[in-house]
Motif scaffolding. Structure first.
Motif, PDB file in Angstrom:
ATOM      1  N   GLY A  51      43.693  57.108  33.078  1.00  0.00           N
ATOM      2  CA  GLY A  51      43.940  55.700  33.344  1.00  0.00           C
ATOM      3  C   GLY A  51      42.784  54.809  32.970  1.00  0.00           C
ATOM      4  N   ARG A  52      42.854  53.583  33.472  1.00  0.00           N
ATOM      5  CA  ARG A  52      41.849  52.566  33.174  1.00  0.00           C
ATOM      6  C   ARG A  52      41.170  52.131  34.463  1.00  0.00           C
ATOM      7  N   VAL A  53      39.862  51.992  34.434  1.00  0.00           N
ATOM      8  CA  VAL A  53      39.094  51.579  35.612  1.00  0.00           C
ATOM      9  C   VAL A  53      39.296  50.087  35.842  1.00  0.00           C
ATOM     10  N   LEU A  54      39.748  49.742  37.042  1.00  0.00           N
ATOM     11  CA  LEU A  54      39.937  48.341  37.422  1.00  0.00           C
ATOM     12  C   LEU A  54      38.740  47.807  38.193  1.00  0.00           C
ATOM     13  N   ALA A  55      38.203  48.623  39.099  1.00  0.00           N
ATOM     14  CA  ALA A  55      37.084  48.170  39.937  1.00  0.00           C
ATOM     15  C   ALA A  55      36.387  49.368  40.562  1.00  0.00           C
ATOM     16  N   VAL A  56      35.111  49.180  40.865  1.00  0.00           N
ATOM     17  CA  VAL A  56      34.320  50.186  41.587  1.00  0.00           C
ATOM     18  C   VAL A  56      33.561  49.452  42.677  1.00  0.00           C
ATOM     19  N   HIS A  57      33.695  49.935  43.905  1.00  0.00           N
ATOM     20  CA  HIS A  57      33.008  49.321  45.042  1.00  0.00           C
ATOM     21  C   HIS A  57      32.324  50.401  45.868  1.00  0.00           C
ATOM     22  N   VAL A  64      29.826  56.369  49.587  1.00  0.00           N
ATOM     23  CA  VAL A  64      31.048  56.653  48.825  1.00  0.00           C
ATOM     24  C   VAL A  64      31.337  55.487  47.892  1.00  0.00           C
ATOM     25  N   TYR A  65      31.874  55.795  46.719  1.00  0.00           N
ATOM     26  CA  TYR A  65      32.390  54.766  45.821  1.00  0.00           C
ATOM     27  C   TYR A  65      33.910  54.808  45.868  1.00  0.00           C
ATOM     28  N   ARG A  66      34.519  53.636  45.990  1.00  0.00           N
ATOM     29  CA  ARG A  66      35.968  53.517  45.902  1.00  0.00           C
ATOM     30  C   ARG A  66      36.274  52.997  44.499  1.00  0.00           C
ATOM     31  N   VAL A  67      36.957  53.822  43.719  1.00  0.00           N
ATOM     32  CA  VAL A  67      37.274  53.484  42.334  1.00  0.00           C
ATOM     33  C   VAL A  67      38.770  53.206  42.243  1.00  0.00           C
ATOM     34  N   ARG A  68      39.132  52.032  41.758  1.00  0.00           N
ATOM     35  CA  ARG A  68      40.549  51.707  41.548  1.00  0.00           C
ATOM     36  C   ARG A  68      40.873  51.921  40.076  1.00  0.00           C
ATOM     37  N   LEU A  69      41.910  52.732  39.820  1.00  0.00           N
ATOM     38  CA  LEU A  69      42.357  53.050  38.475  1.00  0.00           C
ATOM     39  C   LEU A  69      43.779  52.567  38.282  1.00  0.00           C
ATOM     40  N   GLN A  74      50.625  52.246  37.826  1.00  0.00           N
ATOM     41  CA  GLN A  74      50.379  52.181  39.266  1.00  0.00           C
ATOM     42  C   GLN A  74      48.878  52.215  39.543  1.00  0.00           C
ATOM     43  N   VAL A  75      48.473  51.533  40.597  1.00  0.00           N
ATOM     44  CA  VAL A  75      47.063  51.534  40.999  1.00  0.00           C
ATOM     45  C   VAL A  75      46.808  52.751  41.874  1.00  0.00           C
ATOM     46  N   ARG A  76      45.780  53.497  41.533  1.00  0.00           N
ATOM     47  CA  ARG A  76      45.393  54.686  42.300  1.00  0.00           C
ATOM     48  C   ARG A  76      43.957  54.478  42.785  1.00  0.00           C
TER      49      ARG A  76
END
Length: 89
Positions: A51-57, A64-69, A74-76
């Motif tokens: 997928g494609r990286v949307l955001a990293v927080h 911990v890093y929360r990565v939205r793909l 669909q967003v994972r």
């Protein structure tokens, strides 16, 4: 001793994994404290799920890093341990 290819290659530039410029800006700051930076967290999450990286927080006090793909439309959300670089969820 066997080391991962990612460990041998070093940090991945933000343009390679499609992250936002904000991620690249914070990579050097995260590295000072040890562990992995947001760029590496994005790379690990994308390697695991595609997928494609949307955001990293950074969450949980930076542990911990929360990565939205975006995967298949669909967003994972993927959690990556900031110390070890392992996918937690």
């Amino acid at each position: 001793m066997i080391t991962s290819l990612a460990a041998q290659a070093g940090p991945v530039p933000a343009a390679v994994y499609g992250a936002t410029p904000q991620v690249a800006r914070f990579e050097s700051v995260a590295r000072r404290g040890g562990g992995i930076g947001p760029g590496e967290a994005a790379h690990v999450a994308r390697a695991a799920y595609g997928g494609r990286v949307l955001a990293v927080h950074s969450v949980e006090g930076g542990a911990v890093y929360r990565v939205r793909l975006l995967v298949g439309g669909q967003v994972r959300v993927v959690l990556v341990d900031a110390r070890s670089g392992r996918v937690l969820r």
